[in-house]
Each structure stands twice: as C-alpha cells, then as structure tokens.
Design a protein around this motif. Structure first.
Motif, PDB file in Angstrom:
ATOM      1  N   TRP A  28       0.822  -1.197   0.000  1.00 54.96           N
ATOM      2  CA  TRP A  28       0.000   0.000   0.000  1.00 54.96           C
ATOM      3  C   TRP A  28       0.865   1.260   0.000  1.00 54.96           C
ATOM      4  CZ3 TRP A  28      -5.516   0.486   0.530  1.00 54.96           C
ATOM      5  CH2 TRP A  28      -6.199  -0.738   0.566  1.00 54.96           C
ATOM      6  N   HIS A  29       0.583   2.166  -0.941  1.00 54.21           N
ATOM      7  CA  HIS A  29       1.194   3.489  -0.889  1.00 54.21           C
ATOM      8  C   HIS A  29       0.590   4.260   0.289  1.00 54.21           C
ATOM      9  CE1 HIS A  29       2.459   2.539  -4.944  1.00 54.21           C
ATOM     10  NE2 HIS A  29       3.076   3.701  -5.066  1.00 54.21           N
ATOM     11  N   HIS A  30       1.394   5.047   0.964  1.00 56.81           N
ATOM     12  CA  HIS A  30       0.869   5.909   2.014  1.00 56.81           C
ATOM     13  C   HIS A  30       1.318   7.341   1.749  1.00 56.81           C
ATOM     14  CE1 HIS A  30       4.821   4.550   3.563  1.00 56.81           C
ATOM     15  NE2 HIS A  30       4.909   5.763   4.124  1.00 56.81           N
ATOM     16  N   TYR A  31       0.485   8.275   2.162  1.00 61.61           N
ATOM     17  CA  TYR A  31       0.818   9.675   1.940  1.00 61.61           C
ATOM     18  C   TYR A  31      -0.003  10.564   2.866  1.00 61.61           C
ATOM     19  CZ  TYR A  31      -3.492  10.434  -0.837  1.00 61.61           C
ATOM     20  OH  TYR A  31      -4.790  10.551  -1.252  1.00 61.61           O
ATOM     21  N   ILE A  32       0.431  11.814   2.988  1.00 58.82           N
ATOM     22  CA  ILE A  32      -0.258  12.816   3.798  1.00 58.82           C
ATOM     23  C   ILE A  32      -0.713  13.922   2.865  1.00 58.82           C
ATOM     24  CG2 ILE A  32      -0.042  14.470   5.688  1.00 58.82           C
ATOM     25  CD1 ILE A  32       2.210  12.708   6.803  1.00 58.82           C
ATOM     26  N   PRO A  33      -2.013  14.130   2.708  1.00 56.81           N
ATOM     27  CA  PRO A  33      -2.496  15.191   1.811  1.00 56.81           C
ATOM     28  C   PRO A  33      -1.976  16.553   2.240  1.00 56.81           C
ATOM     29  CG  PRO A  33      -4.293  13.717   2.440  1.00 56.81           C
ATOM     30  CD  PRO A  33      -3.118  13.364   3.310  1.00 56.81           C
ATOM     31  N   HIS A  34      -1.759  17.424   1.258  1.00 54.85           N
ATOM     32  CA  HIS A  34      -1.269  18.776   1.525  1.00 54.85           C
ATOM     33  C   HIS A  34      -2.460  19.666   1.894  1.00 54.85           C
ATOM     34  CE1 HIS A  34       2.793  17.901  -0.047  1.00 54.85           C
ATOM     35  NE2 HIS A  34       2.153  17.144  -0.914  1.00 54.85           N
ATOM     36  N   HIS A  35      -2.875  19.602   3.139  1.00 59.75           N
ATOM     37  CA  HIS A  35      -4.008  20.382   3.627  1.00 59.75           C
ATOM     38  C   HIS A  35      -3.601  21.180   4.860  1.00 59.75           C
ATOM     39  CE1 HIS A  35      -6.983  17.145   1.934  1.00 59.75           C
ATOM     40  NE2 HIS A  35      -6.456  17.891   0.988  1.00 59.75           N
ATOM     41  N   LYS A  36      -4.295  22.291   5.097  1.00 58.08           N
ATOM     42  CA  LYS A  36      -4.152  23.017   6.351  1.00 58.08           C
ATOM     43  C   LYS A  36      -5.254  22.643   7.330  1.00 58.08           C
ATOM     44  CE  LYS A  36      -1.590  27.013   4.671  1.00 58.08           C
ATOM     45  NZ  LYS A  36      -1.556  28.500   4.563  1.00 58.08           N
ATOM     46  N   ILE A  37      -6.385  22.159   6.799  1.00 56.57           N
ATOM     47  CA  ILE A  37      -7.451  21.630   7.638  1.00 56.57           C
ATOM     48  C   ILE A  37      -7.877  20.295   7.062  1.00 56.57           C
ATOM     49  CG2 ILE A  37      -8.284  23.901   8.359  1.00 56.57           C
ATOM     50  CD1 ILE A  37     -10.604  23.540   6.385  1.00 56.57           C
ATOM     51  N   ASP A  38      -8.406  19.428   7.897  1.00 53.11           N
ATOM     52  CA  ASP A  38      -8.888  18.123   7.474  1.00 53.11           C
ATOM     53  C   ASP A  38     -10.301  17.925   7.989  1.00 53.11           C
ATOM     54  OD1 ASP A  38      -6.445  16.914   6.225  1.00 53.11           O
ATOM     55  OD2 ASP A  38      -5.630  17.268   8.225  1.00 53.11           O
ATOM     56  N   MET A  39     -11.101  17.163   7.230  1.00 55.24           N
ATOM     57  CA  MET A  39     -12.437  16.809   7.663  1.00 55.24           C
ATOM     58  C   MET A  39     -12.402  15.410   8.265  1.00 55.24           C
ATOM     59  SD  MET A  39     -14.219  19.461   7.084  1.00 55.24           S
ATOM     60  CE  MET A  39     -15.759  18.698   7.608  1.00 55.24           C
ATOM     61  N   VAL A  40     -12.790  15.304   9.533  1.00 50.50           N
ATOM     62  CA  VAL A  40     -12.793  14.019  10.234  1.00 50.50           C
ATOM     63  C   VAL A  40     -14.177  13.815  10.830  1.00 50.50           C
ATOM     64  CG1 VAL A  40     -11.743  12.624  12.048  1.00 50.50           C
ATOM     65  CG2 VAL A  40     -10.341  14.260  10.780  1.00 50.50           C
ATOM     66  N   LYS A  41     -14.922  12.844  10.283  1.00 49.00           N
ATOM     67  CA  LYS A  41     -16.283  12.583  10.768  1.00 49.00           C
ATOM     68  C   LYS A  41     -17.123  13.866  10.760  1.00 49.00           C
ATOM     69  CE  LYS A  41     -15.235   8.278  11.867  1.00 49.00           C
ATOM     70  NZ  LYS A  41     -15.741   7.107  11.131  1.00 49.00           N
ATOM     71  N   ASP A  42     -17.034  14.636   9.682  1.00 44.75           N
ATOM     72  CA  ASP A  42     -17.769  15.893   9.506  1.00 44.75           C
ATOM     73  C   ASP A  42     -17.342  16.985  10.483  1.00 44.75           C
ATOM     74  OD1 ASP A  42     -19.173  14.898   7.362  1.00 44.75           O
ATOM     75  OD2 ASP A  42     -20.917  14.309   8.549  1.00 44.75           O
ATOM     76  N   SER A  43     -16.198  16.819  11.134  1.00 42.45           N
ATOM     77  CA  SER A  43     -15.642  17.853  12.002  1.00 42.45           C
ATOM     78  C   SER A  43     -14.387  18.430  11.338  1.00 42.45           C
ATOM     79  CB  SER A  43     -15.271  17.288  13.377  1.00 42.45           C
ATOM     80  OG  SER A  43     -16.415  16.816  14.059  1.00 42.45           O
ATOM     81  N   VAL A  44     -14.170  19.718  11.514  1.00 39.45           N
ATOM     82  CA  VAL A  44     -13.004  20.375  10.945  1.00 39.45           C
ATOM     83  C   VAL A  44     -11.844  20.285  11.934  1.00 39.45           C
ATOM     84  CG1 VAL A  44     -12.046  22.553  10.120  1.00 39.45           C
ATOM     85  CG2 VAL A  44     -14.414  21.958   9.593  1.00 39.45           C
ATOM     86  N   ILE A  45     -10.739  19.677  11.512  1.00 37.52           N
ATOM     87  CA  ILE A  45      -9.527  19.567  12.321  1.00 37.52           C
ATOM     88  C   ILE A  45      -8.446  20.417  11.667  1.00 37.52           C
ATOM     89  CG2 ILE A  45      -7.794  18.045  13.303  1.00 37.52           C
ATOM     90  CD1 ILE A  45     -10.568  17.534  14.403  1.00 37.52           C
ATOM     91  N   ARG A  46      -8.029  21.455  12.351  1.00 40.88           N
ATOM     92  CA  ARG A  46      -6.984  22.317  11.809  1.00 40.88           C
ATOM     93  C   ARG A  46      -5.617  21.808  12.250  1.00 40.88           C
ATOM     94  NH1 ARG A  46      -6.537  26.895   9.173  1.00 40.88           N
ATOM     95  NH2 ARG A  46      -4.731  28.241   9.499  1.00 40.88           N
TER      96      ARG A  46
END
Length: 298
Positions: free
Chosen positions: A250-268
């Motif tokens: 499996w390839h793994h990576y970290i998206p280039h984001h400043k915020i992430d959506m986790v279970k419809d919650s915003v994680i900065r």
C-alpha cells in the motif's frame, strides 16, 4: 458519504445560486460552522455550512432557496457583521458540482480496525504529553536539514529520514518505502500536530525500472491508475505501525491540507508536526509476497 463539493466563483457576481462562497469566515478566524449557520439563517433556512477550501478562512453557506442566498449576499457582502465579530465578509455565488465532476472523498477512520488493511496498527497516546515535550526539545537542540517543503534529521544511514518536521499544510506524496532498502516493520510516531494519512493499493504493478536501493521511496503510479483507498486520523502522540501487506503493498501519503475533515468535524493542523520514523536497513534481498510492488532482485 463525503461532503458536497462546490466550485469557487470565477466572475464578479457569479451565477444566481442558493449557495454562497463566503471569505474571511470560518474556523481559522475563530468562527464555528454553527455560529455561521445561525447568523445566515436569519435570511432563510440553511441547508449546511461547508469548508470552501483548505484554508479554514472561507466557507460555503448553502440555502434551500435562492431568494435567501440573494438576501444574505445583499445584506452582508462588504459590510461589517456585528454577529460575527464585526468582520467584513466577501460573498459571491457558488455553484454545486455534481459527483461526476469531482473525485469522491474517502471516510476518515479513527481506529485501525476500520481501515480493513492487514498489517496496520495505530496506538493512541503511545507517549505522554511530558514525553512529547521532552522529545521535541531534544530534536530542536540538534541541526535540521532543509528539504523543499520540510526539514529532516538523519540517524544512521543518510537516506533514512528518521525525524521529519511538517509545517502547516505540508504533506507527503504517495509512496512505498523501498523493499530493497528496508526490512520488517515501519514505525511512525506523530508529535505536536495531527494529520490525515491516506493509503492506496493500486491494481497493477508499480515499481519503475530506475529504482535502486539508495532510494528511500518511489512515488508511483500516476493519478489515472485505479486503486483502493483508505484514510486514518493520526492524533498527536500516536504510534503507527506498518507491517505485512500494509507496509509492502500500500502506498501511504499525507495530503497537503491546512485543515482536514474528520467525521464531519473540521480539524486544523497545528503550527508543526514532527514524525519520528523508525526503519531497519535490509542486508539481503527482499522475499516479500508482493513481487509486483518489489524492487529487490528475485
């Protein structure tokens, strides 16, 4: 199910729509989605408030009726809003994009058992807050080597990136750590800030002929290839273990984001994230069960 997607307005006024693109508004400027929805609901029933991009400072306010969006734009665009701390909002119409025009998002798991990928284990609170503080203080006393978007410290072989520092918004491209260079398990300890780690398993062999054991990883194939996709949330002080299929296929990576959506919650993401990565250098050829992903001679 992923959140709806909207296009960013291109014209001055945009096209009449029940959806509004609102700048200078969002979690990054101290405004929760609930607060924003409450203010905009004075003009009509709000269907939802969504992040417009990864900045955390721009949102989409979606109404059920175009007339409500029109009234809100007229009243709030370019004017101070007392209910939102006196902020001047910049508002344009936004157009909903049907699913065929965007890539489907993937649900973010909170625990390893939800991923359904053999060989992945995530241990929460692997170190205490005090230990985290001591580890960060220790690495900050040492010299960092600057890469294009992040800094690293090396322990052992030069290509073993044992410590990685990620500024806000900086991620990691999809890759598999080379089979010929490293054997056994891969451990990654996340400190200081959270992130989302994505995993992809492609349906075809992906190893380029030019790869060598001096490479840490290879970023293949291109985005047009078909693949399975999973994602998991890595909180601070958690330890991720990759073994077996998860490590070799499996390839793994970290998206280039400043915020992430986790279970419809915003994680900065925090001001920094430091990853301690532990690998064992291979001394013989790889004998894994995934030859289509393997660069080691058979």
């Amino acid at each position: 199910m992923g959140l709806p997607r909207f296009s960013r307005p291109k014209g001055v006024d945009g096209e009449l729509s029940p959806n509004l693109y609102v700048a200078n508004c969002g979690p990054a400027v101290g405004l929760s989605f609930d607060t924003i929805a409450s203010v905009f609901s004075t003009f009509g029933e709000v269907k939802g408030v969504y992040p417009a991009d990864d900045s955390g400072a721009r949102v989409i306010v979606s109404y059920f009726e175009e007339s409500a969006a029109q009234a809100a734009l007229k009243a709030l665009d370019g004017h101070p809003c007392p209910a939102l701390g006196g902020r001047f909002l910049h508002i344009r119409y936004s157009i909903f994009q049907p699913p065929s025009q965007v890539n489907d998002s993937v649900p973010v798991s909170l625990v390893d058992s939800e991923l359904n990928i053999p060989g992945i284990y995530l241990l929460h609170d692997f170190v205490s807050a005090k230990e985290e503080e001591e580890l960060l203080a220790a690495v900050d006393k040492m010299s960092w080597k600057s890469l294009s978007k992040r800094r690293v410290q090396h322990y052992g072989y030069e290509f073993c990136y044992e410590v990685n520092e990620y500024p806000p918004g900086v991620g990691l491209s999809p890759h598999i750590d080379t089979h010929s260079a490293f054997e056994g398990f891969i451990f990654s300890l996340s400190l200081a800030g959270p992130c989302i780690m994505d995993f992809r398993r492609y349906t075809e062999g992906v190893w380029p002929k030019s790869a060598s054991s001096s490479d840490m990883s290879v970023e293949y194939p291109d985005k047009s290839s078909s693949f399975l996709r999973r994602a998991i949330y890595l909180p601070p002080r958690s330890m991720l273990l990759l073994s077996g299929e998860a490590r070799y296929a499996w390839h793994h990576y970290i998206p280039h984001h400043k915020i992430d959506m986790v279970k419809d919650s915003v994680i900065r993401r925090g001001p920094r994230r430091v990853s301690f990565t532990f690998r064992k250098v291979r001394t013989g050829p790889c004998q894994c069960e995934f030859p289509q992903y393997c660069d080691s001679p058979r």
